[in-house]
Design a protein around this motif. Structure first.
Motif, PDB file in Angstrom:
ATOM      1  N   SER A  39       1.167  -1.300  -0.193  1.00  0.00           N
ATOM      2  CA  SER A  39       0.122   0.166   0.149  1.00  0.00           C
ATOM      3  C   SER A  39       0.530   1.494   0.098  1.00  0.00           C
ATOM      4  O   SER A  39       1.796   1.409   1.202  1.00  0.00           O
ATOM      5  CB  SER A  39      -0.916   0.601   1.437  1.00  0.00           C
ATOM      6  OG  SER A  39      -1.511   1.127   1.186  1.00  0.00           O
TER       7      SER A  39
ATOM      8  N   LYS B 231      -4.932  -2.543   6.584  1.00  0.00           N
ATOM      9  CA  LYS B 231      -5.674  -2.081   5.380  1.00  0.00           C
ATOM     10  C   LYS B 231      -5.761  -3.970   4.366  1.00  0.00           C
ATOM     11  O   LYS B 231      -6.226  -4.560   5.048  1.00  0.00           O
ATOM     12  CB  LYS B 231      -4.873  -2.076   4.388  1.00  0.00           C
ATOM     13  CG  LYS B 231      -3.752  -0.922   4.452  1.00  0.00           C
ATOM     14  CD  LYS B 231      -5.272   0.259   4.280  1.00  0.00           C
ATOM     15  CE  LYS B 231      -3.658   2.068   3.896  1.00  0.00           C
ATOM     16  NZ  LYS B 231      -4.866   3.007   4.206  1.00  0.00           N
ATOM     17  N   THR B 232      -8.008  -3.583   3.982  1.00  0.00           N
ATOM     18  CA  THR B 232      -8.175  -4.667   3.309  1.00  0.00           C
ATOM     19  C   THR B 232      -8.511  -4.968   2.072  1.00  0.00           C
ATOM     20  O   THR B 232      -8.747  -4.000   1.609  1.00  0.00           O
ATOM     21  CB  THR B 232      -9.474  -5.050   3.983  1.00  0.00           C
ATOM     22  OG1 THR B 232     -10.230  -3.891   4.252  1.00  0.00           O
ATOM     23  CG2 THR B 232      -9.435  -5.879   5.309  1.00  0.00           C
ATOM     24  N   ILE B 233      -7.623  -4.992   1.139  1.00  0.00           N
ATOM     25  CA  ILE B 233      -8.084  -5.492  -0.596  1.00  0.00           C
ATOM     26  C   ILE B 233      -8.689  -6.695  -0.668  1.00  0.00           C
ATOM     27  O   ILE B 233      -8.068  -8.415  -0.011  1.00  0.00           O
ATOM     28  CB  ILE B 233      -6.983  -4.768  -1.042  1.00  0.00           C
ATOM     29  CG1 ILE B 233      -7.370  -5.486  -2.066  1.00  0.00           C
ATOM     30  CG2 ILE B 233      -5.617  -6.225  -0.942  1.00  0.00           C
ATOM     31  CD1 ILE B 233      -6.304  -3.267  -3.156  1.00  0.00           C
ATOM     32  N   SER B 234      -9.155  -7.197  -2.246  1.00  0.00           N
ATOM     33  CA  SER B 234      -9.588  -8.189  -2.604  1.00  0.00           C
ATOM     34  C   SER B 234      -9.719  -8.116  -4.023  1.00  0.00           C
ATOM     35  O   SER B 234     -10.193  -7.083  -4.374  1.00  0.00           O
ATOM     36  CB  SER B 234     -11.400  -8.638  -2.391  1.00  0.00           C
ATOM     37  OG  SER B 234     -11.469 -10.082  -2.377  1.00  0.00           O
ATOM     38  N   GLU B 235      -8.996  -9.759  -4.251  1.00  0.00           N
ATOM     39  CA  GLU B 235      -8.734  -9.525  -5.725  1.00  0.00           C
ATOM     40  C   GLU B 235     -10.489  -9.513  -6.576  1.00  0.00           C
ATOM     41  O   GLU B 235      -9.769  -9.299  -7.900  1.00  0.00           O
ATOM     42  CB  GLU B 235      -7.992 -10.239  -6.518  1.00  0.00           C
ATOM     43  CG  GLU B 235      -6.234 -10.209  -6.032  1.00  0.00           C
ATOM     44  CD  GLU B 235      -5.351 -11.292  -6.319  1.00  0.00           C
ATOM     45  OE1 GLU B 235      -6.050 -12.108  -7.598  1.00  0.00           O
ATOM     46  OE2 GLU B 235      -4.065 -10.771  -6.026  1.00  0.00           O
TER      47      GLU B 235
ATOM     48  N   ARG C  22     -11.962   0.624  10.420  1.00  0.00           N
ATOM     49  CA  ARG C  22     -12.007  -0.625   9.454  1.00  0.00           C
ATOM     50  C   ARG C  22     -11.995  -1.769  10.802  1.00  0.00           C
ATOM     51  O   ARG C  22     -12.220  -2.724  10.388  1.00  0.00           O
ATOM     52  CB  ARG C  22     -10.754  -0.432   8.594  1.00  0.00           C
ATOM     53  CG  ARG C  22     -10.654  -1.706   7.694  1.00  0.00           C
ATOM     54  CD  ARG C  22      -9.392  -1.544   6.457  1.00  0.00           C
ATOM     55  NE  ARG C  22     -10.104  -0.502   6.466  1.00  0.00           N
ATOM     56  CZ  ARG C  22     -10.872  -0.197   4.626  1.00  0.00           C
ATOM     57  NH1 ARG C  22     -11.145  -1.849   4.271  1.00  0.00           N
ATOM     58  NH2 ARG C  22     -10.977   0.802   4.637  1.00  0.00           N
TER      59      ARG C  22
ATOM     60  N   ASP D 120      -8.612   3.623   9.411  1.00  0.00           N
ATOM     61  CA  ASP D 120      -7.282   2.445   9.591  1.00  0.00           C
ATOM     62  C   ASP D 120      -6.515   2.338  10.283  1.00  0.00           C
ATOM     63  O   ASP D 120      -5.626   0.711  10.619  1.00  0.00           O
ATOM     64  CB  ASP D 120      -6.490   2.169   7.472  1.00  0.00           C
ATOM     65  CG  ASP D 120      -7.988   1.918   6.775  1.00  0.00           C
ATOM     66  OD1 ASP D 120      -9.044   1.571   7.361  1.00  0.00           O
ATOM     67  OD2 ASP D 120      -7.376   2.714   5.703  1.00  0.00           O
TER      68      ASP D 120
ATOM     69  N   VAL E 147      -9.884 -12.406   1.194  1.00  0.00           N
ATOM     70  CA  VAL E 147      -9.594 -10.652   1.482  1.00  0.00           C
ATOM     71  C   VAL E 147      -8.306 -10.894   2.022  1.00  0.00           C
ATOM     72  O   VAL E 147      -7.637 -11.551   2.880  1.00  0.00           O
ATOM     73  CB  VAL E 147     -10.374 -10.127   2.118  1.00  0.00           C
ATOM     74  CG1 VAL E 147      -9.906  -8.962   2.874  1.00  0.00           C
ATOM     75  CG2 VAL E 147     -12.405 -10.003   1.658  1.00  0.00           C
TER      76      VAL E 147
ATOM     77  N   TYR F  52      -5.420  -9.178   4.235  1.00  0.00           N
ATOM     78  CA  TYR F  52      -5.289  -8.377   5.470  1.00  0.00           C
ATOM     79  C   TYR F  52      -4.175  -7.714   5.654  1.00  0.00           C
ATOM     80  O   TYR F  52      -3.359  -8.771   6.382  1.00  0.00           O
ATOM     81  CB  TYR F  52      -6.457  -9.052   6.773  1.00  0.00           C
ATOM     82  CG  TYR F  52      -6.757  -7.524   7.831  1.00  0.00           C
ATOM     83  CD1 TYR F  52      -8.062  -7.280   7.626  1.00  0.00           C
ATOM     84  CD2 TYR F  52      -5.724  -8.038   9.071  1.00  0.00           C
ATOM     85  CE1 TYR F  52      -7.581  -6.433   9.024  1.00  0.00           C
ATOM     86  CE2 TYR F  52      -6.072  -7.339  10.504  1.00  0.00           C
ATOM     87  CZ  TYR F  52      -7.460  -6.766  10.275  1.00  0.00           C
ATOM     88  OH  TYR F  52      -7.923  -5.646  11.200  1.00  0.00           O
TER      89      TYR F  52
END
Length: 201
Positions: free
Chosen positions: A13, A151-155, A73, A50, A127, A129
């Protein structure tokens, strides 16, 4: 639990890199932990959802990690707020054995920790993390505070963050566990000299 040695380039990030660069700039002055009151990243207000602030008591064995405040978050991912609680109690017996060693290692090494865990949301989306822990000391060498960026993100695109880490029947799967212990002074001084945002892509 094993942790890889890493340099700042490990962080994905851009916002977390900037948080680390601010820490590095303070650390580079005397090669020791900065005080938490000195830590004032630019546009920190944008990151507050965050960020989680912790107080550390290293006279306890293992160290006592208490949540001072937690961003929205973290509260969403774990299902409720945790201000004033011991982190171990807040996480619960299923997740604490997976997460607490990361905090203990950052405290022991007095260096930033960066981890990536994978978990599934209620719809089966994977997800990531991403956790960055920055240690601080208000006196001496012992860690007295930690600021965590989560931070969280998903493809897969969209995902459900509510109860992301507490609603799953299985603990998160560790994909990366690092202590950032290399090239600390080099990256910090580059940032001071150029006043440019470091990019590692």
């Amino acid at each position: 639990m094993d942790f890889e040695s890493a340099n700042p380039a490990v962080i994905k990030s851009i916002k977390q890199r900037d948080l680390l660069n601010t820490w590095l700039r303070l650390y580079a002055r005397d090669q020791k932990l900065p005080a938490v009151a000195e830590y004032r990243p630019e546009r920190i207000e944008d990151e507050l959802p965050d960020l989680v602030y912790f107080t550390i008591d290293t006279t306890q064995k293992p160290p006592r990690v208490t949540i001072d405040s937690n961003g929205t978050r973290m509260a969403s991912a774990y299902g409720h707020t945790g201000g004033g609680q011991r982190l171990e109690d807040y996480l619960g017996p299923r997740i604490a054995p997976h997460v607490m060693p990361v905090y203990y290692e950052a405290i022991r090494r007095r260096l930033p920790a960066y981890t990536i865990d994978h978990t599934d949301d209620v719809h089966g989306h994977i997800v990531a993390y991403e956790r960055l822990l920055l240690p601080f000391s208000d006196h001496g060498d012992a860690v007295t505070h930690i600021i965590g960026s989560l931070k969280t993100i998903s493809e897969d695109g969209g995902f459900e963050i509510r109860n992301l880490l507490r609603g799953n029947a299985t603990p998160p799967v560790s994909k990366l566990r690092t202590i950032i212990d290399r090239e600390l002074r080099h990256h910090a001084l580059d940032r001071i000299a150029s006043a440019d945002v470091l990019e590692f892509d």
